[in-house]
Motif scaffolding. Structure first.
Motif, PDB file in Angstrom:
ATOM      1  N   LEU B  17       0.823  -1.210   0.000  1.00 20.97           N
ATOM      2  CA  LEU B  17       0.000   0.000   0.000  1.00 20.97           C
ATOM      3  C   LEU B  17       0.857   1.261   0.000  1.00 20.97           C
ATOM      4  CD1 LEU B  17      -2.872   1.233   0.203  1.00 20.97           C
ATOM      5  CD2 LEU B  17      -2.594   1.192   2.680  1.00 20.97           C
ATOM      6  N   PHE B  18       1.934   1.245   0.777  1.00 17.54           N
ATOM      7  CA  PHE B  18       2.743   2.456   0.925  1.00 17.54           C
ATOM      8  C   PHE B  18       3.952   2.492  -0.005  1.00 17.54           C
ATOM      9  CE2 PHE B  18       0.360   4.121   4.361  1.00 17.54           C
ATOM     10  CZ  PHE B  18      -0.083   3.027   5.100  1.00 17.54           C
ATOM     11  N   MET B  80      -2.097  -0.031  11.350  1.00 21.19           N
ATOM     12  CA  MET B  80      -3.060  -0.336  10.286  1.00 21.19           C
ATOM     13  C   MET B  80      -4.151  -1.249  10.820  1.00 21.19           C
ATOM     14  SD  MET B  80      -2.429   1.225   7.457  1.00 21.19           S
ATOM     15  CE  MET B  80      -3.006   0.284   6.035  1.00 21.19           C
ATOM     16  N   ARG B  83      -6.700   0.744  12.545  1.00 20.11           N
ATOM     17  CA  ARG B  83      -7.635   1.384  11.608  1.00 20.11           C
ATOM     18  C   ARG B  83      -8.720   0.418  11.170  1.00 20.11           C
ATOM     19  NH1 ARG B  83      -5.330   5.971   8.389  1.00 20.11           N
ATOM     20  NH2 ARG B  83      -3.383   6.522   9.449  1.00 20.11           N
ATOM     21  N   ASN B  86     -11.138  -0.318  14.074  1.00 17.41           N
ATOM     22  CA  ASN B  86     -12.013   0.822  14.361  1.00 17.41           C
ATOM     23  C   ASN B  86     -13.067   0.996  13.277  1.00 17.41           C
ATOM     24  OD1 ASN B  86     -10.759   1.422  16.747  1.00 17.41           O
ATOM     25  ND2 ASN B  86      -9.455   3.027  15.907  1.00 17.41           N
ATOM     26  N   ARG B  87     -12.682   0.764  12.040  1.00 14.15           N
ATOM     27  CA  ARG B  87     -13.651   0.885  10.953  1.00 14.15           C
ATOM     28  C   ARG B  87     -14.706  -0.213  11.075  1.00 14.15           C
ATOM     29  NH1 ARG B  87     -17.192   1.731   8.358  1.00 14.15           N
ATOM     30  NH2 ARG B  87     -17.381   2.497   6.206  1.00 14.15           N
ATOM     31  N   ARG B  90     -17.762   0.197  13.361  1.00 14.00           N
ATOM     32  CA  ARG B  90     -18.913   0.986  12.950  1.00 14.00           C
ATOM     33  C   ARG B  90     -20.077   0.123  12.490  1.00 14.00           C
ATOM     34  NH1 ARG B  90     -17.582   5.500   8.936  1.00 14.00           N
ATOM     35  NH2 ARG B  90     -15.320   5.318   9.078  1.00 14.00           N
ATOM     36  N   ARG B 126     -11.342  -1.986   1.705  1.00 19.27           N
ATOM     37  CA  ARG B 126     -10.424  -1.906   0.562  1.00 19.27           C
ATOM     38  C   ARG B 126     -10.251  -0.461   0.125  1.00 19.27           C
ATOM     39  NH1 ARG B 126      -6.666  -1.926  -1.559  1.00 19.27           N
ATOM     40  NH2 ARG B 126      -5.960  -2.632  -3.593  1.00 19.27           N
ATOM     41  N   LYS B 127     -11.361   0.235   0.062  1.00 21.03           N
ATOM     42  CA  LYS B 127     -11.293   1.602  -0.424  1.00 21.03           C
ATOM     43  C   LYS B 127     -10.654   2.523   0.608  1.00 21.03           C
ATOM     44  CE  LYS B 127     -13.959   5.347  -2.247  1.00 21.03           C
ATOM     45  NZ  LYS B 127     -14.962   6.237  -1.710  1.00 21.03           N
ATOM     46  N   GLU B 128     -11.178   2.474   1.830  1.00 29.69           N
ATOM     47  CA  GLU B 128     -10.772   3.480   2.809  1.00 29.69           C
ATOM     48  C   GLU B 128      -9.426   3.213   3.439  1.00 29.69           C
ATOM     49  OE1 GLU B 128     -13.904   4.265   5.619  1.00 29.69           O
ATOM     50  OE2 GLU B 128     -15.418   3.928   4.072  1.00 29.69           O
ATOM     51  N   ILE B 129      -9.075   1.943   3.581  1.00 30.44           N
ATOM     52  CA  ILE B 129      -7.819   1.650   4.258  1.00 30.44           C
ATOM     53  C   ILE B 129      -6.817   0.984   3.327  1.00 30.44           C
ATOM     54  CG2 ILE B 129      -6.821   0.601   6.349  1.00 30.44           C
ATOM     55  CD1 ILE B 129      -9.542   0.690   7.606  1.00 30.44           C
ATOM     56  N   GLY B 130      -7.306   0.525   2.191  1.00 31.84           N
ATOM     57  CA  GLY B 130      -6.385  -0.038   1.215  1.00 31.84           C
ATOM     58  C   GLY B 130      -6.022  -1.489   1.486  1.00 31.84           C
ATOM     59  N   TRP B 463       6.216  11.239  11.736  1.00 34.21           N
ATOM     60  CA  TRP B 463       6.178  12.315  10.755  1.00 34.21           C
ATOM     61  C   TRP B 463       7.393  12.294   9.846  1.00 34.21           C
ATOM     62  CZ3 TRP B 463       1.830  14.402   9.614  1.00 34.21           C
ATOM     63  CH2 TRP B 463       0.842  14.540  10.589  1.00 34.21           C
ATOM     64  N   ILE B 466       6.810   9.519   6.808  1.00 37.44           N
ATOM     65  CA  ILE B 466       5.592   9.424   5.997  1.00 37.44           C
ATOM     66  C   ILE B 466       5.948   9.290   4.518  1.00 37.44           C
ATOM     67  CG2 ILE B 466       4.152  10.650   7.647  1.00 37.44           C
ATOM     68  CD1 ILE B 466       4.401  13.156   6.001  1.00 37.44           C
TER      69      ILE B 466
END
Lengths: 117, 471
Positions: B17-18, B80, B83, B86-87, B90, B126-130, B463, B466
């Protein structure tokens, strides 16, 4: 006199002890302070950060060292900046119906942050 | 209805992803010490590389650049994972995070909505976190796990088990050994009883016979396979019973200083862990060992514990205790490969009663195994009259103990200042990362630190690391 009475109150009708003494007008108008991440990035799971390197977009007002805040949950739209993948590397591109085929969109740029100090 | 969501090739997916240069390329992610493959990209899988393959077997292809390699980047994967979890929350607050890349959810839903829900989850992550995930939907956890396994094999990536036919189809297509909770040895025993498929396990056997082979958990597994939920969703884990930091060194060593460094670092780390949970430890255990795979070399794997006069979350106290244990247990001329510190008898820090013998005055109150006496005396900076010293043990550990305790007169003042000092240490480590502040390393080379030669950036937590966009 037990607490049943108070249990039925909504939170916002209970006056914080510290506020008593202010006028009724300021109580009604009271709001919480602005908080950058809470307000601008309410759903952080889809938000990532990337550093701009180079001066290629200087004319567009995007400079070396800026931080791009990328939101993957936003759909790209005409004229918006996106972080794209081109030739195996990240690039900043302006999305348009015409050029969308040329690159893969990683995410939409929501904010550009520049430290002035 | 249980939804089991699990990420596909999680570590490799995070790397790709990165680092878009890794798209479409065979990629392997290696374990700690850059030893074996723990995750691979689909292209690497297509080359026949399996998880567990040692890295050296691919030396040539790696050297030629045909296979890309990354060291495990736990910081990145952990964030990750947060993330993703947490997603997922919802969709339902009835959720159990099972591992770094898997979670069970109970989502109230009508039967006709479920497939769509599964696909919605897949698309959103897939979309929001890849990250690409598979979803298994079933009335029990075990079936959901099985369905998830099937989902990975193709199609929409979502597999639902609702009707009898679906359950039968799924289980007939699986080996008994693939069922969650059935190990290799058990699979063989079951085969001996004529049970080969998961369906046969579910339907073809009485619970009593299964008990004998699979033990008490066996009947739970069978019930789950039959659609009867026997494993509830586990909510937040209970309060920790113990905390351990244990590492295998990149290189074996017989040097006391190297071991002492490792022990101090591990103690510091594990203490930080319990501090984070607001706990204090009543007992510290040190174990270390020689390389058990070097069967020709002499083996020595000692372990010792120290009961503290009162539970502590103070890294100085615990490091001093650990160093003391090391001095007692260390023997020269053995080549050690692994060490670990375990803290037990954990209690919430607020409950700790100050003991008259708190820290260092104690003689009799000192603790078990005869160390206490020496511990107390050692820290009063006094004579080492009774102190047993391991060969060459009188070094850094000793100094560390003395430093930690401070001299006799200052000690009470230092103990008062200690909570602020500890708070400051925690704050610095939280803000700047765990490596920013740690007990001083005596050995610069850090021989015991594991190799991480090809670790990617911590793109979501630092930072200065990134992603970069070149313009």
């Amino acid at each position: 006199m037990k607490s049943d009475f108070f249990d039925n109150f909504d939170d916002h009708t209970l006056l914080p002890v510290a506020r008593t003494g202010f006028s009724a007008f300021s109580q009604e108008a009271a709001e919480e302070g602005l908080r950058f991440t809470r307000d601008l990035i309410p759903r952080p799971e889809a938000v990532f950060y990337a550093r701009i390197r180079g001066d290629g977009l200087r004319e567009e007002g995007i400079r070396d060292g800026d931080i791009a805040v990328i939101d993957r949950s936003l759909d790209p739209s005409e004229g918006k900046w996106v972080m794209a993948i081109e030739e195996g590397a990240f690039a900043l591109r302006k999305f348009s119906g015409k050029n969308r085929r040329e690159f893969e969109v990683w995410g939409t740029v929501r904010l550009i942050i520049r430290e002035m100090v | 209805m249980f939804f089991l969501v699990d990420c596909n090739n999680f570590y490799a997916s995070c790397e790709i992803l990165f680092q878009p240069e890794l798209i479409g390329v065979p990629l392997v992610v290696l374990s700690n010490n850059d030893g074996c493959v723990v995750s691979r990209s689909p292209e690497a899988r297509a080359l026949g590389i399996k998880t567990g393959t040692p890295a050296f077997r691919m030396r040539e292809e790696i050297r030629r650049g045909e296979i890309k390699v990354r060291s495990s980047n736990h910081t990145l994967y952990g964030e990750m994972s947060t993330r993703v979890m947490n997603r997922l929350r919802r969709w339902s607050d009835q959720m159990e995070v099972y591992s770094i890349d898997e979670a069970f959810l109970k989502i109230p839903s009508r039967p006709e909505e479920r497939q769509r829900l599964g696909e919605e989850i897949r698309a959103a992550i897939r979309k929001e976190i890849g990250i690409s995930v598979g979803v298994g939907i079933a009335p029990t956890k075990t079936l959901a796990k099985a369905a998830n396994g099937r989902a990975k094999k193709g199609g929409t990536g979502v597999w639902m088990v609702e009707s009898e036919e679906q359950r039968r189809e799924l289980l007939e297509g699986m080996e008994a050994g693939e069922v969650w909770g059935i190990g290799r040895g058990q699979q063989e025993k079951l085969a001996g009883l004529g049970i080969k498929t998961a369906w046969q396990l579910a339907e073809g056997v009485s619970e009593q016979r299964v008990d004998r082979v699979l033990g008490v958990v066996g009947s739970r597994i069978i019930r789950e396979l039959r659609g009867e939920s026997a494993l509830p969703l586990r909510s937040e884990p209970a309060i920790k019973q113990s905390a351990t930091v244990s590492r295998t060194f990149a290189e074996a060593t017989d040097q006391y200083e190297v071991l002492a460094d490792a022990v101090r670092q591990f103690t510091f780390s594990v203490t930080a862990k319990i501090r984070q949970e607001g706990l204090s430890a009543g007992r510290i255990t040190l174990s270390f060992r020689t390389d058990r795979f070097r069967t020709n070399a002499p083996q020595y794997s000692p372990s010792g514990s120290f009961d503290l006069p009162s539970p502590s979350d103070d890294p100085f106290v615990l490091t001093a205790a650990a160093s003391r244990l090391l001095r007692e247990l260390y023997l020269p001329r053995f080549r050690y490969r692994k060490a670990g510190i375990t803290l037990t008898d954990l209690v919430p820090s607020g409950e700790v009663q100050l003991s008259l013998f708190d820290g260092f005055r104690g003689s009799e109150a000192g603790g078990e195994r005869g160390f206490g006496r020496d511990f107390g005396e050692g820290l009063s900076g006094g004579s080492g009259a009774d102190r047993r010293q391991a060969n060459g043990g009188d070094r850094s550990g000793e100094r560390g103990v003395a430093d930690a305790a401070g001299v006799e007169e200052d000690r009470s003042k230092k103990r008062e200042r200690r909570p602020e000092l500890l708070k400051a240490i925690d704050a610095i480590r939280n803000r700047y990362g765990k490596e920013s502040l740690a007990p001083p390393l005596l050995c610069r080379e850090g021989k015991w630190q594991f190799r991480q030669e090809q670790r990617s950036g911590r793109y979501t937590t630092r930072w200065d690391e990134i992603m970069e966009i070149r313009t």
